[in-house]
Write a protein that holds these residues in place. Sequence first.
Motif, PDB file in Angstrom:
ATOM      1  N   LYS A  20      14.324 -27.140  34.362  1.00  0.00           N
ATOM      2  CA  LYS A  20      13.792 -25.792  34.578  1.00  0.00           C
ATOM      3  C   LYS A  20      12.972 -25.342  33.357  1.00  0.00           C
ATOM      4  O   LYS A  20      11.875 -24.817  33.485  1.00  0.00           O
ATOM      5  N   ALA A  21      13.514 -25.613  32.176  1.00  0.00           N
ATOM      6  CA  ALA A  21      12.816 -25.228  30.936  1.00  0.00           C
ATOM      7  C   ALA A  21      11.489 -25.974  30.827  1.00  0.00           C
ATOM      8  O   ALA A  21      10.476 -25.409  30.408  1.00  0.00           O
ATOM      9  N   SER A  22      11.506 -27.217  31.247  1.00  0.00           N
ATOM     10  CA  SER A  22      10.285 -28.017  31.200  1.00  0.00           C
ATOM     11  C   SER A  22       9.244 -27.417  32.147  1.00  0.00           C
ATOM     12  O   SER A  22       8.071 -27.275  31.786  1.00  0.00           O
ATOM     13  N   PRO A  70      21.572 -17.068   5.629  1.00  0.00           N
ATOM     14  CA  PRO A  70      21.699 -18.180   6.580  1.00  0.00           C
ATOM     15  C   PRO A  70      20.740 -18.026   7.764  1.00  0.00           C
ATOM     16  O   PRO A  70      20.493 -16.907   8.219  1.00  0.00           O
ATOM     17  N   VAL A  71      20.219 -19.158   8.227  1.00  0.00           N
ATOM     18  CA  VAL A  71      19.277 -19.123   9.351  1.00  0.00           C
ATOM     19  C   VAL A  71      19.650 -20.214  10.362  1.00  0.00           C
ATOM     20  O   VAL A  71      20.014 -21.323   9.975  1.00  0.00           O
ATOM     21  N   ILE A  72      19.541 -19.874  11.634  1.00  0.00           N
ATOM     22  CA  ILE A  72      19.707 -20.874  12.694  1.00  0.00           C
ATOM     23  C   ILE A  72      18.310 -21.235  13.190  1.00  0.00           C
ATOM     24  O   ILE A  72      17.553 -20.362  13.614  1.00  0.00           O
ATOM     25  N   SER A  73      17.970 -22.508  13.087  1.00  0.00           N
ATOM     26  CA  SER A  73      16.658 -22.974  13.511  1.00  0.00           C
ATOM     27  C   SER A  73      16.742 -23.391  14.979  1.00  0.00           C
ATOM     28  O   SER A  73      17.633 -24.158  15.348  1.00  0.00           O
ATOM     29  N   VAL A  74      15.828 -22.893  15.799  1.00  0.00           N
ATOM     30  CA  VAL A  74      15.911 -23.246  17.223  1.00  0.00           C
ATOM     31  C   VAL A  74      14.628 -23.899  17.732  1.00  0.00           C
ATOM     32  O   VAL A  74      13.529 -23.532  17.338  1.00  0.00           O
ATOM     33  N   ASN A  75      14.817 -24.874  18.600  1.00  0.00           N
ATOM     34  CA  ASN A  75      13.675 -25.495  19.276  1.00  0.00           C
ATOM     35  C   ASN A  75      13.826 -25.261  20.780  1.00  0.00           C
ATOM     36  O   ASN A  75      14.684 -24.484  21.217  1.00  0.00           O
ATOM     37  N   GLY A  76      12.998 -25.933  21.566  1.00  0.00           N
ATOM     38  CA  GLY A  76      13.037 -25.731  23.014  1.00  0.00           C
ATOM     39  C   GLY A  76      14.354 -26.178  23.625  1.00  0.00           C
ATOM     40  O   GLY A  76      14.946 -25.471  24.442  1.00  0.00           O
ATOM     41  N   ASN A  77      14.844 -27.365  23.211  1.00  0.00           N
ATOM     42  CA  ASN A  77      16.102 -27.880  23.786  1.00  0.00           C
ATOM     43  C   ASN A  77      17.264 -26.929  23.530  1.00  0.00           C
ATOM     44  O   ASN A  77      18.033 -26.613  24.436  1.00  0.00           O
ATOM     45  N   ALA A  78      17.401 -26.489  22.280  1.00  0.00           N
ATOM     46  CA  ALA A  78      18.516 -25.593  21.927  1.00  0.00           C
ATOM     47  C   ALA A  78      18.423 -24.310  22.752  1.00  0.00           C
ATOM     48  O   ALA A  78      19.432 -23.806  23.262  1.00  0.00           O
ATOM     49  N   THR A  79      17.210 -23.814  22.911  1.00  0.00           N
ATOM     50  CA  THR A  79      17.001 -22.576  23.671  1.00  0.00           C
ATOM     51  C   THR A  79      17.362 -22.779  25.142  1.00  0.00           C
ATOM     52  O   THR A  79      18.053 -21.949  25.744  1.00  0.00           O
ATOM     53  N   ALA A  80      16.909 -23.897  25.694  1.00  0.00           N
ATOM     54  CA  ALA A  80      17.166 -24.163  27.118  1.00  0.00           C
ATOM     55  C   ALA A  80      18.656 -24.278  27.403  1.00  0.00           C
ATOM     56  O   ALA A  80      19.143 -23.831  28.427  1.00  0.00           O
ATOM     57  N   LEU A  81      19.398 -24.866  26.465  1.00  0.00           N
ATOM     58  CA  LEU A  81      20.807 -25.179  26.727  1.00  0.00           C
ATOM     59  C   LEU A  81      21.767 -24.068  26.301  1.00  0.00           C
ATOM     60  O   LEU A  81      22.858 -23.962  26.848  1.00  0.00           O
TER      61      LEU A  81
END
Length: 245
Positions: A20-22, A70-81
């Motif tokens: 779905k994210a794709s 502190p920072v949490i780095s997010v990409n597409g996969n992390a966001t999708a899941l």
Amino acid sequence: MIPKSHPRYESLVLRDKMVKASQEGYLADSALIAHGRGEAFDYLIGEKTTYPAKRAMYVAVAALLLSSNPVISVNGNATALAIDEIIELANAVKAKIEINLFYRTDERVKIITRLYKDHGYKNILGTLDDDIEYIDDIKNNRATASKTGIYSADTILIPLEDGDRAEILKNAGKNIITIDLNPLSRTSKMSDVSIMDNIVRAIPFMTKIAEDLKTQDKKVLMDIVNDFDNEENLKESLEQIRMKE
Ligand code: ATP
């Protein structure tokens, strides 16, 4: 619709989220391949959180609570899941969230920015109008970071990150925590704390730990961090895979 009784139900639900994210346009093509690699390792550990992963999560949360930025780095996969779970963890440990994409395009950044805002998180960093700097003056796409976020962070949680990025952050003197199902990846080996677990199990578990550790003395948190040996813990993580044979 996947029936709940299906033996691979959880895994298929995650696949659906990725597809779905794709289709929504915020994943690079290689994101699905990276997910597949994660799935394979998850299969090998029985799709359950292992003891070494739990231990690493306690250390990670203690380190995040002790950090000043502190920072949490997010990409597409992390966001999708795990978008909602990431936001909850960020609130629990008072961390910022920053978008960092391997294949950064304006379109993907725009969609991910909107998703976080739609999910109630207003101050997402790494957006198109953020102040982006090159870490250590390295003129490479993988070295870019938000000035008030990763660029000036002391501890960074980098779930599902690639080795090049991890290396740049490590060389810049950052304390890095990864969530990566592959205990043999460059990122896992390079990190200060490596959590070999699926992001969908790890992040909510870390939020629970944060609720517990938040009330502890700084000294207790420091002891948790100082008593930890990542190399040893990674060996134990690998052992968990062998034990499933
Ligand atoms: P490195 O460059 O660090 O050696 P890599 O080449 O495997 O690693 P990528 O493919 O960019 O790097 O990173 C994806 C990593 O994320 C993989 O190691 C994969 O095992 C892991 N991964 C994929 N999905 C998940 C997930 N749901 N939870 C945790 N880890 C995952």
